[in-house]
Design a protein around this motif. Structure first.
Motif, PDB file in Angstrom:
ATOM      1  N   LYS A   1       0.838  -1.191   0.000  1.00 31.16           N
ATOM      2  CA  LYS A   1       0.000   0.000   0.000  1.00 31.16           C
ATOM      3  C   LYS A   1       0.877   1.247   0.000  1.00 31.16           C
ATOM      4  O   LYS A   1       1.768   1.389   0.848  1.00 31.16           O
ATOM      5  N   PRO A   2       0.682   2.174  -0.943  1.00 32.75           N
ATOM      6  CA  PRO A   2       1.525   3.377  -0.993  1.00 32.75           C
ATOM      7  C   PRO A   2       1.365   4.216   0.265  1.00 32.75           C
ATOM      8  O   PRO A   2       0.301   4.249   0.886  1.00 32.75           O
ATOM      9  N   LEU A   3       2.421   4.910   0.623  1.00 30.64           N
ATOM     10  CA  LEU A   3       2.357   5.843   1.740  1.00 30.64           C
ATOM     11  C   LEU A   3       1.398   6.979   1.400  1.00 30.64           C
ATOM     12  O   LEU A   3       1.261   7.371   0.242  1.00 30.64           O
TER      13      LEU A   3
ATOM     14  N   ILE B   1      -7.007  19.761   7.923  1.00 29.84           N
ATOM     15  CA  ILE B   1      -6.687  19.109   9.198  1.00 29.84           C
ATOM     16  C   ILE B   1      -6.940  17.602   9.090  1.00 29.84           C
ATOM     17  O   ILE B   1      -6.140  16.788   9.572  1.00 29.84           O
ATOM     18  N   ASN B   2      -8.023  17.223   8.442  1.00 33.64           N
ATOM     19  CA  ASN B   2      -8.314  15.794   8.237  1.00 33.64           C
ATOM     20  C   ASN B   2      -7.225  15.130   7.398  1.00 33.64           C
ATOM     21  O   ASN B   2      -6.800  14.008   7.685  1.00 33.64           O
ATOM     22  N   THR B   3      -6.795  15.833   6.342  1.00 37.91           N
ATOM     23  CA  THR B   3      -5.728  15.305   5.487  1.00 37.91           C
ATOM     24  C   THR B   3      -4.440  15.112   6.274  1.00 37.91           C
ATOM     25  O   THR B   3      -3.765  14.082   6.144  1.00 37.91           O
ATOM     26  N   LEU B   4      -4.097  16.084   7.094  1.00 37.16           N
ATOM     27  CA  LEU B   4      -2.878  16.002   7.893  1.00 37.16           C
ATOM     28  C   LEU B   4      -2.943  14.872   8.915  1.00 37.16           C
ATOM     29  O   LEU B   4      -1.976  14.126   9.112  1.00 37.16           O
ATOM     30  N   GLN B   5      -4.087  14.733   9.551  1.00 39.01           N
ATOM     31  CA  GLN B   5      -4.239  13.705  10.592  1.00 39.01           C
ATOM     32  C   GLN B   5      -4.207  12.294  10.021  1.00 39.01           C
ATOM     33  O   GLN B   5      -3.708  11.367  10.666  1.00 39.01           O
ATOM     34  N   SER B   6      -4.723  12.125   8.813  1.00 36.59           N
ATOM     35  CA  SER B   6      -4.789  10.783   8.217  1.00 36.59           C
ATOM     36  C   SER B   6      -3.526  10.403   7.453  1.00 36.59           C
ATOM     37  O   SER B   6      -3.357   9.249   7.062  1.00 36.59           O
ATOM     38  N   ALA B   7      -2.610  11.351   7.244  1.00 37.62           N
ATOM     39  CA  ALA B   7      -1.393  11.085   6.467  1.00 37.62           C
ATOM     40  C   ALA B   7      -0.390  10.259   7.271  1.00 37.62           C
ATOM     41  O   ALA B   7      -0.295  10.376   8.494  1.00 37.62           O
TER      42      ALA B   7
ATOM     43  N   ALA C   1       4.190   6.191  -3.003  1.00 34.54           N
ATOM     44  CA  ALA C   1       3.400   7.110  -2.172  1.00 34.54           C
ATOM     45  C   ALA C   1       2.392   7.866  -3.019  1.00 34.54           C
ATOM     46  O   ALA C   1       2.570   8.062  -4.220  1.00 34.54           O
ATOM     47  N   THR C   2       1.318   8.291  -2.368  1.00 36.95           N
ATOM     48  CA  THR C   2       0.368   9.230  -2.957  1.00 36.95           C
ATOM     49  C   THR C   2       0.502  10.529  -2.178  1.00 36.95           C
ATOM     50  O   THR C   2       0.503  10.525  -0.944  1.00 36.95           O
ATOM     51  N   VAL C   3       0.658  11.624  -2.898  1.00 39.28           N
ATOM     52  CA  VAL C   3       0.910  12.920  -2.270  1.00 39.28           C
ATOM     53  C   VAL C   3      -0.302  13.825  -2.432  1.00 39.28           C
ATOM     54  O   VAL C   3      -0.802  14.009  -3.548  1.00 39.28           O
ATOM     55  N   THR C   4      -0.747  14.390  -1.334  1.00 40.18           N
ATOM     56  CA  THR C   4      -1.839  15.361  -1.354  1.00 40.18           C
ATOM     57  C   THR C   4      -1.286  16.718  -0.958  1.00 40.18           C
ATOM     58  O   THR C   4      -0.746  16.893   0.140  1.00 40.18           O
TER      59      THR C   4
ATOM     60  N   LYS D   1       3.319  12.217  15.224  1.00 45.30           N
ATOM     61  CA  LYS D   1       3.165  12.181  13.768  1.00 45.30           C
ATOM     62  C   LYS D   1       4.521  12.441  13.113  1.00 45.30           C
ATOM     63  O   LYS D   1       5.318  13.240  13.603  1.00 45.30           O
ATOM     64  N   LEU D   2       4.797  11.766  11.999  1.00 42.56           N
ATOM     65  CA  LEU D   2       6.031  12.001  11.261  1.00 42.56           C
ATOM     66  C   LEU D   2       5.893  13.308  10.475  1.00 42.56           C
ATOM     67  O   LEU D   2       5.157  13.387   9.490  1.00 42.56           O
ATOM     68  N   VAL D   3       6.574  14.347  10.942  1.00 39.60           N
ATOM     69  CA  VAL D   3       6.490  15.675  10.337  1.00 39.60           C
ATOM     70  C   VAL D   3       7.910  16.186  10.086  1.00 39.60           C
ATOM     71  O   VAL D   3       8.729  16.216  11.006  1.00 39.60           O
ATOM     72  N   TYR D   4       8.188  16.589   8.853  1.00 39.81           N
ATOM     73  CA  TYR D   4       9.534  17.046   8.492  1.00 39.81           C
ATOM     74  C   TYR D   4       9.468  18.362   7.710  1.00 39.81           C
ATOM     75  O   TYR D   4       8.662  18.499   6.783  1.00 39.81           O
ATOM     76  N   ALA D   5      10.325  19.305   8.079  1.00 42.74           N
ATOM     77  CA  ALA D   5      10.548  20.506   7.266  1.00 42.74           C
ATOM     78  C   ALA D   5      11.669  20.170   6.287  1.00 42.74           C
ATOM     79  O   ALA D   5      12.778  19.815   6.701  1.00 42.74           O
ATOM     80  N   VAL D   6      11.397  20.252   4.995  1.00 46.70           N
ATOM     81  CA  VAL D   6      12.377  19.796   4.002  1.00 46.70           C
ATOM     82  C   VAL D   6      13.651  20.627   4.027  1.00 46.70           C
ATOM     83  O   VAL D   6      14.722  20.160   3.606  1.00 46.70           O
ATOM     84  N   THR D   7      13.575  21.855   4.535  1.00 45.75           N
ATOM     85  CA  THR D   7      14.757  22.727   4.563  1.00 45.75           C
ATOM     86  C   THR D   7      15.713  22.388   5.707  1.00 45.75           C
ATOM     87  O   THR D   7      16.760  23.033   5.839  1.00 45.75           O
TER      88      THR D   7
END
Length: 313
Positions: free
Chosen positions: A30-32, A75-81, A53-56, A107-113
């Motif tokens: 299953k894609p991330l 918020i729903n998108t963020l919580q379910s990711a 992965a599927t990116v939203t 939650k796995l949260v990363y700032a790309v910078t």
């Protein structure tokens, strides 16, 4: 007690094992689910993750991240990711506070910078102690962000970590090729004519990368507005330097630039992408015959370079 035939137990065991292995295989394949803030971050995530992965994306073309407010759907998108990626360096404004809180809750949260060394970041005086967040305008810096994305994907899906590494290497090389392409294309513009005047102060990294003097009418954030004194001052500067063209931005009101154009006589050289990319499938073309999708990072970089060079050369 009635006994159960051994062959029947074996059959049941086989069915059970098949069911469990099937479920595991489905979960494995299953894609991330990735939530990304800006269009640039979403494009970066898609490029590195590929089919795994599927990116939203929360923000679409023309959306200003400085002023963006999260909706209930966001918020729903963020919580379910499974994974959240954002730019960082205060680009996302209030939304960043929500992301930091989610990260503290597991939650796995990363700032790309995060993977850009501080000595490569700009901290102009007018930014009041903050780093300039518009790093994607230098493809060499955006290439460094690949490291964070690879690490984040590998944490979320360790089974495919080697694939993320391979794709990351390819994406890095591609981004660096955009910089080389830009250097060659910008050679058409004489050094004395390399002035870039835009709506807000988003192009400092671009200026450093391609040897331009950059002037943003509104400063770093689009929350501020250009004052009359600023407009008059820039108009005089344009006349003194004989600047041919100035530029509006896709995610910022063009009012101040239009006023300066009228007062100074400089033409509006076109619309640049600043805090968001264009629409997918909308194609652009450079004078060298190459074409690009303006809804991609490649299209954003090459589209801006083409617009600037053709207006100033």
């Amino acid at each position: 007690m009635k006994s159960v035939p051994i062959f029947r137990l074996s059959a049941l065991a086989v069915i059970f094992l098949l069911a469990v292995s099937g479920s595991l295989l489905k979960a494995k394949d299953k894609p991330l689910s990735i939530a990304a803030t800006t269009t640039m971050v979403a494009d970066l995530a898609e490029s590195v993750a590929g089919e795994y992965a599927t990116v939203t994306g929360l923000m679409g073309p023309g959306v200003d991240p400085h002023l963006y407010k999260a909706t209930a759907s966001d918020i729903n998108t963020l919580q379910s990711a499974d994974l959240i990626l954002y730019n960082g360096l205060h680009l996302e404004g209030r939304l960043a506070d929500i992301l930091v809180k989610m990260g503290r809750r597991g939650k796995l949260v990363y700032a790309v910078t995060e993977s850009i060394p501080e000595d490569k970041l700009l901290e102009p005086e007018e930014f009041q102690g903050h780093y300039d967040p518009h790093v994607w305008f230098d493809p060499r810096l955006w290439a460094l962000c690949v490291d964070t994305v690879v690490a984040a994907l590998s944490k979320a899906d360790p089974i495919h970590d080697s694939e993320f590494e391979k794709r990351g290497e390819s994406v890095r090389a591609t981004y660096l090729s955009y910089y080389k392409w830009g250097q060659k294309y910008m050679a058409q513009v004489k050094p004395k004519e390399r002035f870039l005047i835009t709506s807000h102060d988003a192009y400092n990294y671009f200026g450093r990368a391609f040897d331009f003097t950059v002037i943003g009418v509104q400063g770093i954030s689009t929350q501020s507005e250009a004052g009359l004194a600023d407009i008059v001052k820039i108009g005089k500067f344009i006349k003194q330097k004989g600047i041919k063209a100035i530029f509006v931005e896709s995610s910022v009101s063009p009012a101040a630039i239009r006023r300066i154009s009228e007062d100074s006589g400089a033409k509006i050289g076109g619309e640049l992408f600043s805090d968001a990319m264009g629409s997918k499938g909308h194609m652009g073309k450079a004078a060298d015959g190459s074409s690009f999708d303006l809804g991609t990072y490649e299209g954003m970089v090459k589209g801006n370079i083409t617009t600037i060079a053709e207006a100033l050369k």
